[in-house]
Design an enzyme around this catalytic site. Structure first.
Site, PDB file in Angstrom:
ATOM      1  N   GLU A  34       0.868  -1.159   0.000  1.00  0.00           N
ATOM      2  CA  GLU A  34       0.000   0.000   0.000  1.00  0.00           C
ATOM      3  C   GLU A  34       0.916   1.224   0.000  1.00  0.00           C
ATOM      4  OE1 GLU A  34      -2.655   0.177   3.347  1.00  0.00           O
ATOM      5  OE2 GLU A  34      -3.467   2.092   2.689  1.00  0.00           O
ATOM      6  N   ARG A 259       5.240 -12.846   9.831  1.00  0.00           N
ATOM      7  CA  ARG A 259       5.912 -11.613   9.470  1.00  0.00           C
ATOM      8  C   ARG A 259       7.244 -11.529  10.194  1.00  0.00           C
ATOM      9  NH1 ARG A 259       3.883  -6.540   9.802  1.00  0.00           N
ATOM     10  NH2 ARG A 259       1.929  -7.238   8.929  1.00  0.00           N
ATOM     11  N   LYS A 269       4.624   0.740   9.428  1.00  0.00           N
ATOM     12  CA  LYS A 269       4.731   2.014   8.725  1.00  0.00           C
ATOM     13  C   LYS A 269       4.160   3.148   9.559  1.00  0.00           C
ATOM     14  CE  LYS A 269       3.045   0.160   4.997  1.00  0.00           C
ATOM     15  NZ  LYS A 269       2.436  -0.060   3.685  1.00  0.00           N
TER      16      LYS A 269
END
Ligand code: ATP
Ligand code: MG
Length: 555
Positions: A34, A259, A269
């Protein structure tokens, strides 16, 4: 750790099976960022995995911007992401934007309505939440759930045309308000947002939600294996539902993996953006950031990052990787590649009183003791030199073999010098040493007369070039900040950067350019900083120290 390195990963095994059984002739993977921030080392894991699998099995790898949220996304991020993916070696076979599929997604929403599988809901966000139920309690159906197909189609069209305000209506999938999986309780699939989009401008007043958009994006592109992180495991039934009920031609398979988390590192982020916005760091590419651009500026190489990502492996259970492991891989990579140079970071002047006043000689030193092919270079030497302040102690502690009054040491590539006199300023600080050298002891002359226990580095004072050295410590003090529910801003290390003004040998200063990497003798691996280095001033970022007690198998 070692298990993960050796065992070929479970995703690879699935792909091998799917190719052998001819389920697919060719695999297609993707990396779907994104564009709402810069990429970090966690994203690198996903890029290396997805692009690596496509390459290994002669498939294709797509870079796709998941740009379905107009409010947080910016073109700056799109450009930085492309640069970072390319730099990592994740060459894509195709580049897509999810926003290019908005028309198809809208048609699929209409299809769901026609099939009686979607409806426009007038409940507010809070009401929808309240109606959703809990893990132990079924949800409640919305009073708008049974609107007619015609009414739903008409309302959706009017939502699209901008007739309603943000939040006034949503489109929901009609699945099962009693499902034990909360994601299946009539999830919202479209929301109203009167916002300009970086790609589609003001064309749309409604935007698809991730859980609806993502499976469609994958299916449209013919992605065979849609690899995502573990938190999407519970979304998989919805993913499959969307692909099936939207009657997509291709059926991608979602596979989840753990992850990457690292010690002393924040990896979201949102948090990284906060560090940037609060000016705690010097931008997304600050060398202390775990962003790809920060690591690049620090001096990491794509090879080191890729090797790290491969070594940590792909697992089904979350864990925290020791950040020293990343450092291990940059040392491994630079050991033979980066040439040696001498620099003094906290200078102390040494006058060699018996060396001729106007003489300068050139001494030959090795460019890389571990790699003969790197050859040699000539460095100037004369009567005045700089050494590190820590290489002198007026009153030596036990086992200190470097300079102290009366002691003799070897200068790398030069001569033995002996400390005779300590010069102090009016406050009693040591400002200069007076030493004598022994011409017989020249390096390479085969001198065997006597031995010394200490060897130190130096630079020639007359010719050395002033330079700035930036030394880094972890930005985050805590060991696993993401796992302890603490406010990470309270865990910021106030001493994460130290800036030193020293000198580097002229021979290297003449040729060093931004992003060149050096082993500065005894001080570590350094990168010439691309942001602050100018024609007149060299700035070096310490990547890592030369040695560490960390062993790969420790992990
Ligand atoms: P963040 O949580 O850091 O904001 P994100 O998952 O929201 O990251 P996206 O841009 O949506 O960021 O991620 C793009 C891809 O990168 C996704 O497929 C995601 O699974 C993967 N990814 C993100 N963070 C990690 C991580 N720490 N380890 C492995 N893969 C990751
Ligand atoms: Mg995300």
């Amino acid at each position: 750790m070692s298990n993960e390195i050796n065992s070929s990963n479970f995703i690879r095994n699935i792909i091998i099976e799917d190719l052998e059984s001819k389920k697919h002739d060719e695999i297609i993977t993707r990396f779907p960022p994104e564009p709402n921030g810069y990429l970090h080392i966690g994203h690198a894991k996903s890029i290396v995995l997805n692009s690596g699998l496509a390459r290994e099995f002669n498939g294709k790898f797509h870079l796709r911007f998941d740009d379905t949220n107009p409010t947080k996304e910016e073109t700056e991020y799109v450009e930085s992401i492309k640069e970072d993916v390319k730099w990592l070696g994740g060459d894509w076979d195709a580049l897509y934007f999810a926003s290019d599929y908005f028309d198809i997604m809208y048609e699929k929403a209409q299809l769901l309505i026609k099939k009686g599988l979607a409806y426009v809901d007038d409940l507010s966000a809070e009401e929808i939440k309240a109606y959703r139920g809990t893990l132990t309690e079924a949800g409640k159906e919305s009073p708008y759930r049974n609107r007619s197909v015609e009414e739903n189609l008409d309302l959706l069209e009017r939502m699209k045309n901008g007739e309603f305000a943000d939040g006034e209506k949503v489109l929901r999938a009609k699945i099962d308000m009693a499902s034990p999986n909360m994601n299946m309780r009539d999830p919202v699939i479209y929301r109203i947002a009167h916002a300009s989009h970086h790609n589609t401008g003001d064309k749309w007043c409604i935007y698809p939600m991730y859980d609806f958009a993502h499976p469609l994006e994958d299916a449209i592109e013919g992605i065979t294996h849609s690899i995502c992180t573990l938190e999407f495991e519970d979304h998989r039934p919805l993913y499959d539902w969307v692909v099936r009920e939207c009657e997509m031609e291709h059926t991608p398979r979602q596979i989840e993996f753990a992850r990457l988390n690292m010690t002393n590192t924040v990896m979201s982020k949102r948090k990284l953006k906060l560090l940037v916005d609060e000016k705690i760091v010097d931008g997304w590419d600050d060398p202390r950031m775990p962003t790809i651009s920060g690591l690049r500026r620090r001096g990491y190489t794509p090879e080191a990052i890729r090797n790290f990502c491969t070594a940590i492996g792909v697992a089904k259970a979350n864990s925290v990787v020791d950040s020293q492991m990343l450092e291990y891989f940059i040392r491994e990579d630079l050991q033979l590649k980066a040439n040696t140079a001498m620099a003094v970071m906290r200078p102390l002047k040494v006058v060699i009183t018996n060396y001729p006043e106007d003489k300068t000689e050139m001494l030959t030193v090795s460019n890389n003791a571990k790699n003969e092919a790197a050859g040699t270079r000539e460095v100037p030497f004369s009567r005045e030199i700089y050494v590190e302040q820590e290489d002198f102690m007026e009153v030596p502690v036990k086992k200190y073999f470097r300079l102290f009054p009366g002691n003799e040491v070897r200068l790398i590539g030069a001569y033995f010098i002996k400390c005779n006199e300590v010069i102090k300023d009016e406050n009693g600080n040591v400002v200069e040493l007076h030493c004598t050298y022994d011409p017989e002891t020249k390096s390479g002359s085969g001198f065997t007369g006597r031995k010394v226990k200490g060897t130190i580095h130096w630079v020639d004072a007359k010719t050395a070039v002033p330079a700035e050295f930036r030394l880094y410590e972890p930005l985050i003090l805590d060991d696993a900040p993401e796992n302890q529910g603490k406010d990470f801003l309270e865990q910021i290390n106030p001493n994460s950067m130290e800036i030193l003004s020293g000198f580097i040998e002229a021979t290297t200063a003449e040729i060093a350019k931004p992003n060149d990497k050096y082993q500065l003798v005894r001080n570590g691996f350094f990168n010439v900083d691309p942001k602050y280095t100018t024609e007149d001033k060299l700035v070096f970022n310490r990547i890592v120290s030369l040695k560490s007690s960390f062993k790969l198998q420790d992990k």
